[in-house]
Design an enzyme around this catalytic site. Structure first.
Site, PDB file in Angstrom:
ATOM      1  N   HIS A 185      25.856   9.139  73.779  1.00 34.04           N
ATOM      2  CA  HIS A 185      26.626   9.921  72.808  1.00 34.04           C
ATOM      3  C   HIS A 185      26.989   9.065  71.608  1.00 34.04           C
ATOM      4  O   HIS A 185      27.283   7.872  71.718  1.00 34.04           O
ATOM      5  CB  HIS A 185      27.845  10.590  73.448  1.00 34.04           C
ATOM      6  CG  HIS A 185      29.000   9.711  73.793  1.00 34.04           C
ATOM      7  ND1 HIS A 185      30.001   9.389  72.903  1.00 34.04           N
ATOM      8  CD2 HIS A 185      29.356   9.116  74.957  1.00 34.04           C
ATOM      9  CE1 HIS A 185      30.919   8.645  73.491  1.00 34.04           C
ATOM     10  NE2 HIS A 185      30.545   8.456  74.744  1.00 34.04           N
ATOM     11  N   HIS A 233      39.220   4.041  74.481  1.00 37.75           N
ATOM     12  CA  HIS A 233      39.813   5.173  73.771  1.00 37.75           C
ATOM     13  C   HIS A 233      40.964   4.734  72.862  1.00 37.75           C
ATOM     14  O   HIS A 233      41.893   5.514  72.627  1.00 37.75           O
ATOM     15  CB  HIS A 233      40.277   6.258  74.745  1.00 37.75           C
ATOM     16  CG  HIS A 233      39.155   7.134  75.208  1.00 37.75           C
ATOM     17  ND1 HIS A 233      39.352   8.253  75.981  1.00 37.75           N
ATOM     18  CD2 HIS A 233      37.813   7.055  75.014  1.00 37.75           C
ATOM     19  CE1 HIS A 233      38.189   8.824  76.234  1.00 37.75           C
ATOM     20  NE2 HIS A 233      37.234   8.104  75.661  1.00 37.75           N
ATOM     21  N   GLU A 263      30.567  14.366  72.836  1.00 40.97           N
ATOM     22  CA  GLU A 263      30.754  14.053  74.256  1.00 40.97           C
ATOM     23  C   GLU A 263      32.223  13.960  74.591  1.00 40.97           C
ATOM     24  O   GLU A 263      32.665  14.397  75.661  1.00 40.97           O
ATOM     25  CB  GLU A 263      30.045  12.737  74.590  1.00 40.97           C
ATOM     26  CG  GLU A 263      30.039  12.376  76.070  1.00 40.97           C
ATOM     27  CD  GLU A 263      31.247  11.559  76.528  1.00 40.97           C
ATOM     28  OE1 GLU A 263      31.328  11.273  77.734  1.00 40.97           O
ATOM     29  OE2 GLU A 263      32.105  11.204  75.692  1.00 40.97           O
TER      30      GLU A 263
END
Length: 495
Positions: free
Chosen positions: A259, A430, A303
Site C-alpha cells: 500500500h 502510525h 489501506e
C-alpha cells in the site's frame, strides 16, 4: 547467412514497434531471470533514494503525510506511475476510485483524570458525553456480552475476536451512549470502524494499561467517564497503480503489492513506504531480464482506511480474470527499526489459520530464503488484516513478509533478531516519527532481496506449485483474541 540476418532484422523491427502487451524492446536478448541475478541487482542506495523521495513528497505539503486523497498521496501516486512507466517494460495504469475519508480525534477522562485516547475513524461524533462506565464480557462481540443496564452508559470492551466495527455495533444495539475499546497487547490502540453504520456509537481506543486500570476501578466502585469525539468525513478520489510486465505468460500472472498511503499522523515511511519502495526496487531490477510468467505489481491506495484500494481492485475482476492471478505476495512494513523477520503463516502451523492452497508453499519459499543464509525468522498471523485479505477471500494463494508494528519485542526475540526487549517493533507506528530516520536499513535491504528472490522464483516457473484453487468466496475472519501482529494498519484497523 542472408536468411539469418533477415530474420534478425524482422525481429528487431517487431520489437522496436513497442506494441502494447507484447515484449518490450530487447526482450529476446535479455537473460532469463534467476534468483541470484535479480537479488544482485538490489542496491541499498536505490532503496534509500526511494524512501527519501517519499519523505520529500510528504515534507512538501503542510499536512506532512501521504494519506489517501490528500496532496501527498496524489504526488506519491504520480511519482510511482511515472517511474514505472519510464522503464518501458510494463503496461501501467492508474485505477481511479472514490472512498470516504474520515479523520477523528477523541478525549477521554475517568473520574476527572485525563487518559490518552484515540478515536476510531468513521466513529460518530460526540460532544461531551458524561456517563457511568460499564464492562462488556468476552470481548463484546455478542448481545449477551453487555450488561442489562448498558443503556445510556459508556461501555468498556477489550480488543479481540471481532472487529472494532462489530463491537461498536453491538454497543449501539445495547443502547450504550459510547464505547471504549482497550488494547489486548501492550501499547496504545488506534483503528477504524471500517465505514459508516447507523448502529455505531461514538468509539475511542485506549492502551491495554489504561483499559485494565479502568476495569479494576469498576470492580471496586463507580467510574464516571467524559468522552468527546470530533469526526470529519469527505469523499475523496484516489488511485491504485497497477503495472504488468509486457512479456511473460499473461494467463499465469505472479502478483505482488504494497500500500502506498500513510495515516494522517505522519509520512508513513516504514508504514508503508518501505513496502512500496521494496517492490518498486524489484520492479526496476526486473527490467534487466526476461521471464516466463508475467508479473503484476500493485501499489494500493487507502489501506489505512480498511484495505479499500486492494478490495476495490479484486472486486473489479470477474472469476475468469482473477483466475489468471496464480498467487499474490504482500509486503507491508519491511523496515521496522526494532525488527523481527516475520513470514505470513500460510500453512496455519503457528496460528491455525491457513490460506488457500499454495499459501503454505509461499511460506516455505520465504523460509528457505532465510534458512539458506542462516538468518532467523518466525511466522506471523495470517489473518487477512492486510491487502492480501481480498485475495484470499476469493481463494487466491497468498503470502508475504512483515517486520513488525506496535507489538512489543520479547527477550526471546532479541536473542534471534537483536534489538531491544520491551520496545515495540516500530515505536513510531502510525505516528509523526515514521520518517526516513525510522527505517532499519539492514531490515529493508534484506527483505527487499527476499522480494526479489520470490519474484524470480515464480516468474521463472510455477513448477511444483499447487494447482490454482477455483476462484470463489472464502471466509477469512479469524476468531482469535490474543493474536500478535499480522501487518500494519490491518493489525489495528479492524480488530
Amino acid at each position: 547467412m542472408k536468411s539469418q540476418l533477415l530474420s534478425l532484422a524482422v525481429a528487431v523491427t517487431t520489437i522496436s514497434q513497442g506494441v502494447v502487451g507484447q515484449e518490450p524492446f530487447g526482450w529476446p536478448f535479455k537473460p532469463m531471470v534467476t534468483q541470484d541475478d535479480l537479488q544482485n541487482k538490489i542496491k541499498l542506495k536505490d532503496i534509500m533514494a526511494g524512501v527519501e523521495k517519499l519523505q520529500s513528497i510528504s515534507d512538501a505539503h503542510p499536512e506532512k503525510n501521504r494519506v489517501f486523497g490528500g496532496n501527498g498521496h496524489k504526488d506519491t501516486v504520480e511519482w510511482i506511475y511515472n517511474e514505472i512507466k519510464a522503464t518501458g517494460y510494463y503496461d501501467v495504469k492508474k485505477q481511479e476510485q472514490v472512498h470516504l475519508w474520515s479523520h477523528a480525534e477523541a478525549t477521554v477522562s475517568a473520574n476527572g483524570k485525563d487518559l490518552k485516547a484515540s478515536a476510531m475513524s468513521y466513529s460518530p461524533p460526540a460532544s461531551k458525553i458524561m456517563a457511568e462506565l460499564v464492562v462488556a464480557k468476552n470481548n463484546g462481540c455478542n448481545a449477551t456480552d453487555y450488561p442489562e443496564n448498558t443503556q445510556g452508559k459508556i461501555v468498556l470492551v477489550e480488543r479481540g475476536v471481532c472487529s472494532f466495527g462489530e463491537k461498536s455495533s453491538q454497543a449501539g444495539d445495547a443502547k450504550a451512549a459510547g464505547a471504549i475499546v482497550y488494547n489486548n497487547v501492550p501499547g496504545s490502540l488506534a483503528g477504524t470502524l471500517g465505514g459508516l453504520d447507523k448502529r455505531h456509537v461514538p468509539t475511542a481506543g485506549l492502551s491495554q494499561e489504561d483499559g485494565k486500570n479502568l476495569a479494576t476501578l469498576i470492580a471496586s466502585g463507580k467510574v464516571d467517564v467524559t468522552m468527546n469525539v470530533i469526526s470529519l468525513f469527505e469523499n475523496r478520489t484516489t488511485w491504485n497503480v497497477i503495472a504488468e510486465t509486457k512479456g511473460g505468460d499473461h494467463n499465469n500472472v505472479i502478483m505482488l503489492g504494497a500500500h502506498s498511503d500513510s495515516v494522517d499522523a505522519g509520512p508513513g515511511i516504514n508504514d508503508n513506504g518501505s513496502g512500496s519502495i521494496g517492490i518498486m526496487t524489484v520492479a526496476k531490477a526486473l527490467t534487466n531480464f526476461k521471464l516466463n510468467n508475467a508479473v503484476r505489481f500493485a501499489w494500493w491506495t487507502a489501506e489505512e482506511f480498511g484495505l479499500l484500494g486492494s478490495t476495490f481492485y479484486v472486486n473489479s475482476l470477474d472469476d475468469r480474470e482473477l483466475h489468471k492471478v496464480k498467487l499474490y505476495l504482500n509486503f507491508d512494513m519491511i523496515g521496522s527499526p526494532n525488527f523481527a523477520n516475520q513470514i505470513y503463516d500460510g500453512d496455519g502451523s503457528a496460528y491455525n489459520m491457513t490460506g488457500p492452497a499454495g499459501s503454505a508453499e509461499i511460506e516455505y519459499l520465504f523460509e528457505k530464503f532465510f534458512d539458506d543464509q542462516g538468518i532467523p525468522h518466525q511466522p506471523t498471523a495470517f489473518t487477512g488484516r492486510s491487502d492480501y485479505s481480498a485475495f484470499i477471500k476469493r481463494n487466491v494463494p497468498a503470502g508475504g513478509l512483515f517486520t513488525g508494528a506496535e507489538v512489543v519485542k520479547t527477550p526471546e526475540q532479541v536473542k534471534l533478531f537483536g534489538g531491544e526487549a520491551g520496545v515495540a517493533y516500530d515505536k513510531n507506528y502510525h505516528g509523526k516519527g515514521d520518517t526516513v530516520a525510522n527505517i532499519n536499513k539492514g531490515a529493508i535491504f534484506l527483505n527487499t532481496r527476499a522480494i526479489a528472490y520470490s519474484v524470480a522464483e515464480y516468474a521463472r516457473s510455477l513448477k511444483g506449485f499447487p494447482t490454482r484453487p477455483k476462484t470463489g468466496k472464502r471466509d477469512v475472519n479469524p476468531q482469535y483474541s490474543k493474536m500478535p501482529g499480522g501487518g500494519c494498519g490491518h493489525h489495528t484497523v479492524f480488530m
